[in-house]
Design a protein around this motif. Structure first.
Motif: not given
Length: 388
Positions: A328-329, A355-357, A370
């Motif tokens: 996501a980042a 996926y966050d971050g 992760r």
């Protein structure tokens, strides 16, 4: 891992492009060079940084010119054991007993194409085949070795090739004279592999990462009946508007690419900080010694830009089961592009997971937990679409 298309074009949408033009003599833009053949007009390759933690002898081997496959093969051979001993989860926790084979196929253009397969250990029944398309500048003989072993251990035959001009395959390093030719080579080589007895008649999936996502999508669009689904990780299938070169500059690129297609002229920033979230994993990237990290060749840049335009216009024709995974980042390939693909594809069976971050290299540069999550998400998706 590759830095994909946004790293190729990002500087053109920013003020530093004007500085770049001022540093090129005007005649270079306006006329052909009279003393050199067109295909020999190139910008000097970047000097490679010293790889920490290896001997001067290995650094000397790694610093040689990698334009030709013979040199890349020598360098890979020298570093093979060093790479496998890196302190990275993909190597440290690689499952034991995986059967591997390497070989070369001569494609229809007469080029030697490097091929590799990973099979489960003896006694494990194979559920299906997963065929990998690597990203820009990358190869299937570094981080993907660990990725492939994890997936193979779950009951899949994993197959990979190096695209012409990359990794161990023949071709001028980093040069894509025709994106369609790269796609056709993927179709050709995997048609051969899918006939192998261990996977004949089993479900077969195509897997693309970054630029490899664009290759996989175009291969799927050309031969949709040949695949039972597609897995995409941070795919390069559309350039965000703020990253797209302005129309006048695109015309300049196209014009120059006809005069000197192999020239290393398109500036490319080192985006490793944006690709790897964990510092210790970013520090392992230089060990991918046969990756292409010089400035982008002119024709390559134009071919990649045209490929994304085509895929953007055709995504509604994608009907196969599809899994899209993206950090996501990610600042290298925009996760909004994956959302665009998910929203516009006609597939009835499609999954998008952000996926966050997460940065660009969600399979290589994230925290260990992760990386394992992403691998498990791929395997779970495959498992739910295969039956013994």
């Amino acid at each position: 891992m590759d830095l994909a298309l946004t790293s190729t074009f990002q500087p053109f949408s920013r003020p530093e492009y004007s500085h770049f033009r001022r540093n090129i003599p005007q005649p270079f833009f306006l006329r052909r060079q009279p003393t050199l053949p067109r295909q020999r007009v190139i910008i000097m390759a970047q000097k490679k940084a010293k790889i920490e933690g290896v001997s001067d002898e290995l650094n000397s081997i790694a610093s040689q010119n990698l334009d030709h496959a013979s040199a890349r093969r020598r360098v890979r051979s020298a570093f093979a054991n060093v790479q496998q001993q890196l302190d990275h989860i993909l190597f440290k926790m690689a499952p034991a007993g995986i059967r591997t084979d390497e070989w070369y196929e001569i494609n229809s253009n007469g080029q030697e194409i490097f091929c590799k397969r990973w099979l489960p250990k003896p006694g494990v029944r194979i559920k299906g085949a997963l065929c990998f398309c690597h990203g820009y500048g990358d190869t299937c003989t570094f981080f993907f070795e660990g990725i492939a072993k994890h997936i193979a251990a779950s009951g899949y035959g994993v197959y990979a090739i190096d695209h012409p001009g990359f990794g161990l395959s023949e071709g001028l390093h980093g040069y894509i004279p025709s994106f369609d030719a790269v796609v056709d080579n993927v179709i050709e080589q995997y048609a051969i592999m899918k006939g192998r007895p261990e996977i004949r008649g089993l479900p077969r999936f195509i897997f693309g990462q970054s630029m490899g996502g664009a290759i996989a999508l175009k291969a799927l669009l050309k031969k949709p009946s040949e695949w039972d689904g597609i897995v995409l990780v941070a795919p390069m299938c559309k350039i965000a508007e703020e990253m797209t070169p302005p129309a006048p500059l695109q015309k300049v690129l196209i014009f120059l690419s006809k005069l000197m297609p192999q020239a290393k002229l398109v500036p490319q920033k080192d985006l490793a900080d944006l690709a790897f979230r964990e510092l210790n994993k970013k520090q392992m990237a230089p060990y991918n010694v046969i990756s292409y990290s010089d400035q982008t060749r002119l024709k390559t840049a134009v071919e990649l830009l045209n490929a994304t335009k085509y895929i953007e216009s055709e995504v509604d024709k994608v009907t196969s089961p599809m899994l899209i995974l993206h950090g996501a980042a990610d600042k290298v390939t925009d996760p909004r592009v994956s959302q665009f693909l998910y929203d516009n594809a006609s597939s009835k069976d499609k999954t998008l997971k952000l996926y966050d971050g997460g940065f660009h290299c969600i399979l290589e540069g994230e925290p260990d937990e992760r990386i394992l999550d992403v691998l498990n998400d791929i395997i779970s998706w495959l498992d739910s679409r295969t039956s013994l």
